[in-house]
Design an enzyme around this catalytic site. Sequence first.
Site, PDB file in Angstrom:
ATOM      1  N   ASP A 244       0.834  -1.208   0.000  1.00 27.89           N
ATOM      2  CA  ASP A 244       0.000   0.000   0.000  1.00 27.89           C
ATOM      3  C   ASP A 244       0.867   1.255   0.000  1.00 27.89           C
ATOM      4  O   ASP A 244       0.490   2.284  -0.572  1.00 27.89           O
ATOM      5  CB  ASP A 244      -0.894   0.035   1.239  1.00 27.89           C
ATOM      6  CG  ASP A 244      -1.999  -1.007   1.217  1.00 27.89           C
ATOM      7  OD1 ASP A 244      -2.028  -1.818   0.285  1.00 27.89           O
ATOM      8  OD2 ASP A 244      -2.822  -1.008   2.148  1.00 27.89           O
TER       9      ASP A 244
ATOM     10  N   HIS B 198      -3.340   8.439   8.074  1.00 27.95           N
ATOM     11  CA  HIS B 198      -3.152   7.065   8.567  1.00 27.95           C
ATOM     12  C   HIS B 198      -1.757   6.806   9.136  1.00 27.95           C
ATOM     13  O   HIS B 198      -1.565   5.811   9.846  1.00 27.95           O
ATOM     14  CB  HIS B 198      -3.404   6.061   7.436  1.00 27.95           C
ATOM     15  CG  HIS B 198      -4.817   6.009   6.958  1.00 27.95           C
ATOM     16  ND1 HIS B 198      -5.885   5.807   7.800  1.00 27.95           N
ATOM     17  CD2 HIS B 198      -5.344   6.135   5.703  1.00 27.95           C
ATOM     18  CE1 HIS B 198      -7.003   5.812   7.091  1.00 27.95           C
ATOM     19  NE2 HIS B 198      -6.697   6.012   5.819  1.00 27.95           N
TER      20      HIS B 198
ATOM     21  N   GLY C  56      -1.826   2.909   4.801  1.00 27.77           N
ATOM     22  CA  GLY C  56      -2.848   3.472   3.923  1.00 27.77           C
ATOM     23  C   GLY C  56      -2.382   4.602   3.030  1.00 27.77           C
ATOM     24  O   GLY C  56      -3.029   5.655   2.966  1.00 27.77           O
TER      25      GLY C  56
ATOM     26  N   HIS D 121     -12.378   7.232   5.019  1.00 28.11           N
ATOM     27  CA  HIS D 121     -11.673   6.320   5.919  1.00 28.11           C
ATOM     28  C   HIS D 121     -11.463   6.965   7.283  1.00 28.11           C
ATOM     29  O   HIS D 121     -11.254   8.175   7.381  1.00 28.11           O
ATOM     30  CB  HIS D 121     -10.325   5.912   5.319  1.00 28.11           C
ATOM     31  CG  HIS D 121     -10.444   5.202   4.013  1.00 28.11           C
ATOM     32  ND1 HIS D 121     -10.399   5.870   2.808  1.00 28.11           N
ATOM     33  CD2 HIS D 121     -10.629   3.893   3.721  1.00 28.11           C
ATOM     34  CE1 HIS D 121     -10.540   4.992   1.820  1.00 28.11           C
ATOM     35  NE2 HIS D 121     -10.688   3.792   2.351  1.00 28.11           N
TER      36      HIS D 121
END
Length: 473
Positions: A107, A149, A157, A186
Site C-alpha cells: 500500500d 493514517h 494506507g 476512511h
Amino acid sequence: MESGGNSLPSGSDGVKRKVSYFYDPEVGNYYYGQGHPMKPHRIRMTHALLAHYGLLQHMQVLKPAPAKDRDLCKFHADDYVAFLRGITPEAQQDQLRQLKRFNVGEDCPVFDGLYSFCQTYAGGSVGGAVKLNHGVCDIAINWAGGLHHAKKCEASGFCYVNDIVLAILELLKVHERVLYVDIDIHHGDGVEEAFYATDRVMTVSFHKFGDYFPGTGDIRDIGYGKGKYYSLNVPLDDGIDDESYMSLFKPIMGKVMEIFRPGAVVLQCGADSLSGDRLGCFNLSIKGHAECVKYMRSFNVPLLLLGGGGYTIRNVARCWCYETGVALGMELEDKMPQHEYYEYFGPDYTLHVAPSNMENKNFRDLLDDIRSKLLDNLSKLQHAPSVPFQERPPDTELHERDEDQDDKDERWGPDSDTEFDDYSNPVAGRVKREYVEVERNDSVPVVVPMAVDEPSMKEEQDNSKDLSDQRLR
C-alpha cells in the site's frame, strides 16, 4: 440543529477571509507506481483549476519549506524517519526486514523522491499552522497534506508521515485546545491514536465503518484517561447522501464547538467520500462535501484545510478547487475555464457532477441513534478543559516581505512564481540555512504542547490487500 454557527452565503457576498495557500510545483511529479490509486498529480490539477478560475490572486500563495528530520521526529520515531530518508527503489531488496517492520512496500510503496515528497507535504501543513499561529491568515490550505493514517513508527494506507499530527503539535504551542475534523471516507486513525489520551485535542471522524480499511473508528471508541470523550467517531454505511450527512455533521459539530471551544480547527477534506470515487462508497456531491468546509468556516476560528484521500482525480480537483472558493467566500461558475488539464473533465467540462442513484443504507433511525449517542457523550463534558500555562521559548518570528508592496496582478498570475514560505521554527527550531535564526526570549509564558506517547491504545489490522481492493485508504 446548527447550534454554534451559521453557514455563510455562498455567493460573492460571503464574508471574506485572509487565506494562505501552500503549493509546491514539484508535488505533481511524485509517482507511487503503475496502477496505484494514490496520484499526487491531482494536486497539480487542483492548482491549475485555481489559477484559471482566478483564485490565486485572492490568496497568499506560498511554496512550503521542506520539513527537516527534526521536525518529523517531533512525532515520528527517529529510526523510522532515518529509514524513510535512506530508502530508495534500488536499495529496497537489501532492506526487506526494515520494509516489513515499517509497513512499507505494498500500500505504501518505495518510489523515487519518497522522502522529499514527505518533507514537502508535511512542510505545507506545519507551515500553515505557523501562519495561523502568527495571525498572518484566517485560513491556511495545504491540499497536498491530510495523510491521516501514518503512525509514529510505520506507514499505513498510502501515508508515510502524519503531517496532521505535526501541524496540531505546532498549533498547540499557541492554542490551549485544537479540534481535528475528518471527512475522508476512511477513519482518521493515525490522528486519533496520537491524541487518544489528551483533553487538549478533540478528534471527530465521519467515516465508513464495517469491513473497511482501516477497521477502526467504532462509535464506542471515545478516548482514554484524560482524553475520555475527546474522541468522537461517526460510523456510516454505504451510499450516504448530502442530506443524511448534514443531519449528523451540523448538530454534532455545532455542539463540539459550543462545548470544546477550540482555539484552532484542522479540517481534513479527504475527497474519497464523494460520489463516484474509485475506492469509496459514499454519495456526496461536491457542494455537500464543501458544506462541511463552509460550516466550520462560519465559526470564525483559525482554520487549517488539508487534503487526504480521493482517487477519482478529476473529482478531487473539482472538489478542492470549489472548497478553496468556499474558503475565500467566492462562488465559482459551473462552466469550467479552459486549462492544461481540460480534457480530464469531459464530456461536460463542469465543476459539479451529479451524485448517483445508489442506495443510501443509512436509515433515518440509525442516523438518529448515532446522533443521540454522540450528543450524549458530548454532554458529559461540562466545559472546556483548562490548561496550565508554562514557560517556553516563543515561536520564531516570520520574516516575510510585505505582500501589500507587491503588484498582485503580476505576482499572482497563473504563470508567476509563488512566494517561498520564509518561516522558521514551525515545530522545533526549523530554520533554513540561508536564513538567520532570530533571538529568542525565554521568559514569555505560552502553552506547551503535550508529549505524544508511543501509540498503545489500539493495534492496527495489518492485512495486505490487492491495490484495487476497496479496503485501501
